[in-house]
Design a protein around this motif. Structure first.
Motif, PDB file in Angstrom:
ATOM      1  N   HIS A   5     -48.024 -39.301  64.346  1.00 24.23           N
ATOM      2  CA  HIS A   5     -47.162 -40.411  63.935  1.00 24.23           C
ATOM      3  C   HIS A   5     -45.704 -39.977  63.985  1.00 24.23           C
ATOM      4  N   GLY A   9     -39.006 -45.315  60.666  1.00 23.82           N
ATOM      5  CA  GLY A   9     -38.804 -46.574  59.960  1.00 23.82           C
ATOM      6  C   GLY A   9     -39.449 -47.713  60.717  1.00 23.82           C
ATOM      7  N   ARG A  10     -38.697 -48.782  60.954  1.00 21.34           N
ATOM      8  CA  ARG A  10     -39.223 -49.940  61.688  1.00 21.34           C
ATOM      9  C   ARG A  10     -39.573 -49.609  63.132  1.00 21.34           C
ATOM     10  N   ARG A  11     -39.018 -48.543  63.665  1.00 20.94           N
ATOM     11  CA  ARG A  11     -39.290 -48.150  65.053  1.00 20.94           C
ATOM     12  C   ARG A  11     -40.367 -47.072  65.155  1.00 20.94           C
ATOM     13  N   ALA A  12     -41.123 -46.854  64.085  1.00 19.35           N
ATOM     14  CA  ALA A  12     -42.169 -45.836  64.074  1.00 19.35           C
ATOM     15  C   ALA A  12     -43.224 -46.142  65.129  1.00 19.35           C
ATOM     16  N   TYR A  13     -43.829 -45.095  65.651  1.00 20.98           N
ATOM     17  CA  TYR A  13     -44.894 -45.269  66.643  1.00 20.98           C
ATOM     18  C   TYR A  13     -45.829 -44.068  66.600  1.00 20.98           C
TER      19      TYR A  13
END
Length: 101
Positions: A5, A9-13
């Motif tokens: 992982h 933040g919102r751009r986690a992938y």
């Protein structure tokens, strides 16, 4: 298959890491809820020559109807804005459904 992982933040992938997983890549993508029917593979002539057939077969077996390949020439000198623009133009023309374009 291991999942690494990347916490942004919102751009986690997630990055999937495994050995000899290319033939089952299509089923892995479906398990991860990729519902589209189109898959674009960007590779190099050398790597694509070795592995693309296996990737394409696995994608089609998983139900992906439109699978395409675009080759970025081998070498670091090919990683530039001009080649990126060519890839983006190819992707823009890639979809077979005019309603999506």
């Amino acid at each position: 298959m291991q999942t690494v992982h990347i916490p942004l933040g919102r751009r986690a992938y997630d990055v999937l890491v495994d050995f000899d997983c290319l033939p089952r890549l299509g089923s892995v993508l479906r398990e991860r809820a990729l519902a589209q029917d189109n898959v674009a593979v960007i590779t190099s002539p050398r790597i694509g020559g070795l592995y693309y057939e296996s990737v394409e077969a696995g994608l089609r077996e998983a139900g992906f109807r439109h699978v395409g390949r675009w080759d970025l020439p081998d070498g670091e000198e090919s990683k530039n804005l001009a080649r990126f623009s060519e890839a983006v133009e190819w992707l823009a023309r890639f979809t077979p459904d005019p309603a999506i374009r």
